[in-house]
Motif scaffolding. Structure first.
Motif, mmCIF file in Angstrom:
data_model
loop_
_atom_site.group_PDB
_atom_site.id
_atom_site.type_symbol
_atom_site.label_atom_id
_atom_site.label_comp_id
_atom_site.label_asym_id
_atom_site.label_seq_id
_atom_site.Cartn_x
_atom_site.Cartn_y
_atom_site.Cartn_z
ATOM 1 N N UNK A 161 18.685 8.281 -38.042
ATOM 2 C CA UNK A 161 19.800 7.672 -38.772
ATOM 3 C C UNK A 161 19.331 6.630 -39.774
ATOM 4 N N UNK A 162 18.181 5.997 -39.512
ATOM 5 C CA UNK A 162 17.654 4.986 -40.428
ATOM 6 C C UNK A 162 16.929 5.617 -41.617
ATOM 7 N N UNK A 163 16.584 6.909 -41.502
ATOM 8 C CA UNK A 163 15.861 7.606 -42.574
ATOM 9 C C UNK A 163 16.803 8.368 -43.490
ATOM 10 N N UNK A 164 17.790 9.042 -42.922
ATOM 11 C CA UNK A 164 18.617 10.007 -43.644
ATOM 12 C C UNK A 164 19.327 9.473 -44.897
ATOM 13 N N UNK A 165 19.891 8.254 -44.865
ATOM 14 C CA UNK A 165 20.664 7.815 -46.044
ATOM 15 C C UNK A 165 19.887 7.879 -47.358
ATOM 16 N N UNK A 166 18.600 7.628 -47.324
ATOM 17 C CA UNK A 166 17.824 7.620 -48.563
ATOM 18 C C UNK A 166 16.805 8.774 -48.623
ATOM 19 N N UNK A 167 17.029 9.778 -47.795
ATOM 20 C CA UNK A 167 16.084 10.902 -47.751
ATOM 21 C C UNK A 167 16.469 11.949 -48.803
ATOM 22 N N UNK A 168 15.445 12.533 -49.432
ATOM 23 C CA UNK A 168 15.690 13.606 -50.400
ATOM 24 C C UNK A 168 14.510 14.569 -50.415
ATOM 25 N N UNK A 169 14.606 15.589 -51.263
ATOM 26 C CA UNK A 169 13.565 16.631 -51.316
ATOM 27 C C UNK A 169 12.228 16.083 -51.771
ATOM 28 N N UNK A 170 12.272 15.085 -52.660
ATOM 29 C CA UNK A 170 11.019 14.509 -53.149
ATOM 30 C C UNK A 170 10.224 13.873 -52.006
ATOM 31 N N UNK A 171 10.925 13.267 -51.076
ATOM 32 C CA UNK A 171 10.248 12.632 -49.940
ATOM 33 C C UNK A 171 9.742 13.686 -48.967
ATOM 34 N N UNK A 172 10.473 14.781 -48.852
ATOM 35 C CA UNK A 172 9.982 15.883 -48.016
ATOM 36 C C UNK A 172 8.666 16.420 -48.579
ATOM 37 N N UNK A 173 8.633 16.628 -49.920
ATOM 38 C CA UNK A 173 7.420 17.124 -50.573
ATOM 39 C C UNK A 173 6.273 16.120 -50.418
ATOM 40 N N UNK A 174 6.621 14.809 -50.507
ATOM 41 C CA UNK A 174 5.587 13.770 -50.358
ATOM 42 C C UNK A 174 4.911 13.855 -48.992
ATOM 43 N N UNK A 175 5.702 13.899 -47.950
ATOM 44 C CA UNK A 175 5.114 13.894 -46.602
ATOM 45 C C UNK A 175 4.433 15.224 -46.278
ATOM 46 N N UNK A 176 4.897 16.306 -46.904
ATOM 47 C CA UNK A 176 4.211 17.589 -46.726
ATOM 48 C C UNK A 176 2.819 17.517 -47.344
#
Length: 413
Positions: free
Chosen positions: A322-337
């Motif tokens: 819940x603390x991550x989701x509000x500001x989560x987006x595809x760019x951050x998914x690509x970053x951590x991948x």
């Protein structure tokens, strides 16, 4: 043992037998709300002062229940010097005839404390100020039985008060306000209910002693943290306060936190291992000590090591998505991948190298490192806490770091 001293007092006319029944005493209290068994009332009661000797002897021989009461002298002033309060005086007309020996033959505190202190050759007696009104009774017992020159020096210490200052701190206050009042766990023998103690709550013994020492005393400076050796060197009766001290649990926790901070990891290690339990059972002690040094500044109580250090030994059981989701987006998914791929090939698993790689990938992806640090922390520890995130990754190792990132990414899909 105590009966012989009680009989000695009776024989000398300094105490007397009282045959009043509980019912008779209750009746007196009902008729006189402020009834006291004293110089005035004792003349109207059933005791060896009002009954003839033959009747007294007969009652005793027939086994009638009775107590022994001290016979307080009339219109005398009793004075002694208290180590804290200086000269203290009492008017004997204001003191009732305390029971010294109960009907079952057991002594009350008044007689027992004087006899015990004499037999144990006590030189200094320290007790709470609630016993100050009983001082004239005890002084007379010393005078009658052993001599005032044998009496120990007394110090009547100020009480620990409720947080609001209204009255003496009690177990009930601790239950009501949610803090311990006993040094260690205490189980009520009547109810079998256990009340948690300071030790089990997570206080270090050194901190607990420090807390108690500062309730009603200081050394005249702003210094608050004292070792036991420093307390011994600095302590003086002259600086003990006469008034009671309010108990502040938040301040007590502050003391404990300061003691955890300044205690070395080797000393803390046995207690921390108890807190961590099975999760750290197979960990090397040097590694546990490293973890302690990394997180101890964040621990207020020893039990806090469970949260602040547990994730170094086992994967977090929950992730604060819940603390991550509000500001989560595809760019951050690509970053951590991409971070996973980079970390998988990282040869030097050190905090500085991990941070450098992290920031380089963020720059390439036109992301601010600050926006990525919180999600990374939550991935590794489960929540918004812990020391430097790259220190955590370096400590838990490559496999655990990558596995935790992957796990959180799966939860975010």
């Amino acid at each position: 043992l105590y009966k012989q001293y009680a009989e000695q007092l009776v024989a000398a006319g300094q105490a007397y037998y009282a045959f009043d029944t509980p019912q008779e005493l209750e009746a007196k209290r009902a008729a006189m709300p402020n009834f006291q068994y004293n110089q005035q009332s004792r003349q109207s009661m059933r005791n060896s002062l009002t009954l003839d000797a033959a009747t007294v002897a007969q009652l005793i021989s027939e086994g009638h229940p009775h107590v022994v009461r001290i016979k307080m002298p009339e219109q005398e002033t009793i004075t002694f010097t208290d180590m804290i309060r200086g000269e203290v005086s009492f008017d004997t007309t204001q003191v009732d005839d305390k029971v010294l020996l109960k009907a079952d033959g057991m002594p009350t505190y008044h007689l027992a404390v004087v006899v015990d202190d004499h037999l144990m050759q006590i030189s200094h007696a320290f007790r709470g100020e609630e016993w100050l009104p009983s001082a004239p009774v005890h002084i007379l017992l010393w005078k009658y039985l052993f001599g005032l020159d044998q009496m120990p020096q007394w110090a009547h210490l100020p009480l620990i008060l409720k947080p609001d200052g209204n009255g003496k701190l009690s177990k009930r206050d601790g239950d009501r306000l949610g803090f311990p009042v006993f040094a260690m766990d205490w189980t009520d023998p009547k109810t079998n209910t256990t009340t948690i103690g300071f030790r089990e709550r997570g206080f270090l013994p050194q901190a607990f002693v420090n807390v108690l020492a500062m309730l009603g005393w200081n050394d005249g400076t702003d210094k608050e943290i004292f070792t036991i050796e420093e307390l011994i060197a600095a302590f003086s009766m002259e600086r003990v306060h006469k008034g009671g001290a309010k108990f502040d649990f938040e301040k007590a926790k502050w003391f404990n936190q300061e003691w955890i901070k300044q205690t070395d990891a080797t000393t803390l290690l046995p207690e921390v291992k108890k807190v961590l339990g099975d999760s750290a059972a197979n960990a090397d002690e040097p590694f546990i000590a490293q973890v302690i040094n990394l997180v101890k500044d964040r621990c207020v109580l020893l039990n806090d090591f469970a949260q602040q250090a547990g994730y170094f030994f086992t994967d977090p059981t929950t992730i604060d998505i819940a603390a991550i989701k509000p500001k989560w987006d595809d760019k951050k998914t690509l970053f951590f991948t991409e971070l996973i791929r980079t970390y998988e090939t990282e040869q030097f698993w050190q905090a500085a190298d991990l941070e450098k790689a992290f920031k380089e990938i963020a720059a390439v992806n036109e992301l601010k490192p600050g926006e990525l640090m919180l999600p990374f922390r939550i991935m590794l520890v489960g929540g918004k806490f812990g020391p430097g995130v790259f220190d955590i990754a370096a400590m838990i190792g490559k496999d655990a770091t990558i596995a935790r990132i992957k796990h959180t990414l799966s939860l975010l899909q």
